[in-house]
Enzyme design. Structure first.
Site, mmCIF file in Angstrom:
data_model
loop_
_atom_site.group_PDB
_atom_site.id
_atom_site.type_symbol
_atom_site.label_atom_id
_atom_site.label_comp_id
_atom_site.label_asym_id
_atom_site.label_seq_id
_atom_site.Cartn_x
_atom_site.Cartn_y
_atom_site.Cartn_z
ATOM 1 N N LYS A 1 -52.342 49.635 4.560
ATOM 2 C CA LYS A 1 -53.614 49.301 4.781
ATOM 3 C C LYS A 1 -54.160 49.796 6.347
ATOM 4 O O LYS A 1 -53.423 50.986 6.709
ATOM 5 C CB LYS A 1 -53.790 47.555 4.689
ATOM 6 C CG LYS A 1 -53.132 47.182 3.425
ATOM 7 C CD LYS A 1 -53.752 45.787 3.194
ATOM 8 C CE LYS A 1 -52.919 45.356 2.082
ATOM 9 N NZ LYS A 1 -53.979 43.996 1.095
ATOM 10 N N HIS B 1 -58.888 50.417 -4.675
ATOM 11 C CA HIS B 1 -58.239 49.219 -4.102
ATOM 12 C C HIS B 1 -59.365 48.226 -3.935
ATOM 13 O O HIS B 1 -60.525 48.586 -3.772
ATOM 14 C CB HIS B 1 -57.406 49.357 -2.694
ATOM 15 C CG HIS B 1 -56.742 48.152 -2.482
ATOM 16 N ND1 HIS B 1 -57.364 47.209 -1.749
ATOM 17 C CD2 HIS B 1 -55.552 48.203 -2.348
ATOM 18 C CE1 HIS B 1 -56.321 46.309 -1.519
ATOM 19 N NE2 HIS B 1 -55.188 46.877 -1.987
ATOM 20 N N SER C 1 -49.521 39.760 -2.756
ATOM 21 C CA SER C 1 -48.544 38.906 -2.108
ATOM 22 C C SER C 1 -46.925 39.188 -2.568
ATOM 23 O O SER C 1 -46.362 38.118 -2.315
ATOM 24 C CB SER C 1 -48.782 37.635 -1.983
ATOM 25 O OG SER C 1 -50.432 37.331 -1.288
ATOM 26 N N GLU D 1 -60.178 46.184 -1.855
ATOM 27 C CA GLU D 1 -60.589 46.122 -0.386
ATOM 28 C C GLU D 1 -61.720 47.057 -0.243
ATOM 29 O O GLU D 1 -62.632 46.911 0.577
ATOM 30 C CB GLU D 1 -59.435 46.196 0.533
ATOM 31 C CG GLU D 1 -58.620 44.944 0.688
ATOM 32 C CD GLU D 1 -57.248 44.795 1.144
ATOM 33 O OE1 GLU D 1 -56.959 45.875 1.733
ATOM 34 O OE2 GLU D 1 -56.349 43.830 0.975
ATOM 35 N N ASN E 1 -48.284 49.818 0.866
ATOM 36 C CA ASN E 1 -49.810 50.034 1.106
ATOM 37 C C ASN E 1 -50.049 49.491 2.689
ATOM 38 O O ASN E 1 -49.952 48.170 2.504
ATOM 39 C CB ASN E 1 -50.786 49.532 0.293
ATOM 40 C CG ASN E 1 -52.276 49.431 0.726
ATOM 41 O OD1 ASN E 1 -52.688 50.325 1.663
ATOM 42 N ND2 ASN E 1 -53.133 48.737 0.438
ATOM 43 N N GLU F 1 -53.759 43.954 -9.686
ATOM 44 C CA GLU F 1 -53.934 43.314 -8.424
ATOM 45 C C GLU F 1 -54.911 42.230 -8.502
ATOM 46 O O GLU F 1 -56.038 42.585 -8.189
ATOM 47 C CB GLU F 1 -54.085 44.255 -7.236
ATOM 48 C CG GLU F 1 -53.047 45.357 -7.177
ATOM 49 C CD GLU F 1 -53.026 45.758 -5.721
ATOM 50 O OE1 GLU F 1 -51.840 45.733 -5.111
ATOM 51 O OE2 GLU F 1 -54.110 46.164 -5.031
ATOM 52 N N GLY G 1 -52.838 39.605 -0.154
ATOM 53 C CA GLY G 1 -53.061 39.075 1.202
ATOM 54 C C GLY G 1 -53.159 37.513 1.400
ATOM 55 O O GLY G 1 -53.371 37.210 2.584
HETATM 56 C C1 PEP Z 1 -52.304 45.532 -1.683
HETATM 57 O O1 PEP Z 1 -52.871 45.667 -0.403
HETATM 58 O O2 PEP Z 1 -52.329 46.135 -2.555
HETATM 59 C C2 PEP Z 1 -51.546 44.013 -1.663
HETATM 60 C C3 PEP Z 1 -51.128 44.034 -2.907
HETATM 61 O O3 PEP Z 1 -51.423 43.604 -0.460
HETATM 62 P P1 PEP Z 1 -50.774 42.311 -0.341
HETATM 63 O O4 PEP Z 1 -49.276 42.490 -0.820
HETATM 64 O O5 PEP Z 1 -50.435 41.892 1.104
HETATM 65 O O6 PEP Z 1 -51.126 41.081 -1.491
#
Ligand code: PEP
Length: 263
Positions: A11, A95, A215, A97, A9, A169, A175
């Site tokens: 983003k 997601h 992460s 976000e 992803n 997640e 992040g």
């Molecule tokens: C994500 O954007 O789904 C994600 C898991 O981001 P990150 O790996 O940066 O935590």
């Protein structure tokens, strides 16, 4: 044996002028038999990434990061599922976000899952609890509610045939550099399978890949892939770094070989 998937992803990163090169580099450094690879760039980078991945027969799919719940209409700035034809074959839905920034609810996310499946896009449905919810001992209940709401009205057989993937997640791990433990993540993935079972999804639910996201890096992927119930990762920050992606997909390849998917 369930599929092993590593999805990137990107983003709100990359531009149409640099996304193709990054995709090409990642694709060539992550050739690993048995691992399904997906890159989800911003909408404006879908075409350059598709074109770059079409070269050299790279077996990497392209995904969008969102899709609208309506097919067309007065929705300024939005992109519908039919518009993604020829650009993407996967799409991330729900997601955290987008739940945070755009107020997406489970009911809306369920409509997006439905639109994606109708259009032949493989949805990656994201669920996960907030830190306060985990600390209050409510993580499993929250994720159970999200799964029920985000799959409300979705036909299990259509979802399985359409290649639905779920990503667990935990919001506090996205992040932040802070991971769930492999054991905690696996426990939640098992709970999600229990929810699907409780919904009567049967075989259609049992075969769905469930990923961990939050992460993930080349240093931490092993902890998650070592868990038999976890089928891969949705990777954010580290997915923009070819070295990181090489390590992450290489580790996923070990699991794919152990599952007999590499032949
Ligand atoms: C994500 O954007 O789904 C994600 C898991 O981001 P990150 O790996 O940066 O935590």
């Amino acid at each position: 044996m369930r599929e092993v998937v590593i999805a990137a992803n990107w983003k709100m990163h990359t531009t149409p002028s640099d996304a193709g090169d990054l995709a090409r580099t990642i694709a060539s450094r992550t050739r690993e038999a048995g691992v399904t690879r997906v890159i989800c760039p911003p909408f404006v980078c879908l075409a350059p990434v598709r074109d770059a991945l079409a070269e050299d027969d790279h077996d990497v799919a392209v995904g969008a990061q969102n899709v609208h719940h309506e097919l067309a209409g007065a929705h300024t700035g939005e992109v519908s599922a039919p518009m993604l034809a020829g650009l993407a074959t996967w799409v991330i839905v729900g997601h955290s976000e987008r739940r945070r920034d755009a107020g997406e609810t489970d009911a809306l996310v369920a409509r997006k899952v439905g639109r994606a499946l109708e259009a032949g896009l493989r949805p990656i449905l994201c669920v996960g609890e907030q830190l306060a919810e985990r600390e209050a001992g409510r993580a499993t209940e929250v994720v159970d509610t999200q799964i029920r709401g985000s799959l409300d009205g979705i036909d299990p057989a259509q979802a399985a045939d359409g290649g639905l993937v779920i990503a667990y997640e935990p919001v506090w791990a996205i992040g932040t550099g802070r991971n769930a433990t492999g054991i905690d993540a696996a426990a939640m993935v098992d709970a999600i399978r229990g929810t699907l079972d409780g919904l009567g999804w049967g075989e259609s639910g049992a075969g769905l890949p469930i990923l961990y996201g939050g992460s993930v890096t080349s240093a931490t992927i092993g902890e998650f892939m070592a868990e038999p119930s976890i089928d891969g990762a949705l990777v954010g920050g580290a997915s923009l770094k070819p070295d990181e992606m090489a390590g992450i997909v290489a580790r996923a390849g070990i699991t794919a070989r152990a599952r007999g998917l590499a032949g």
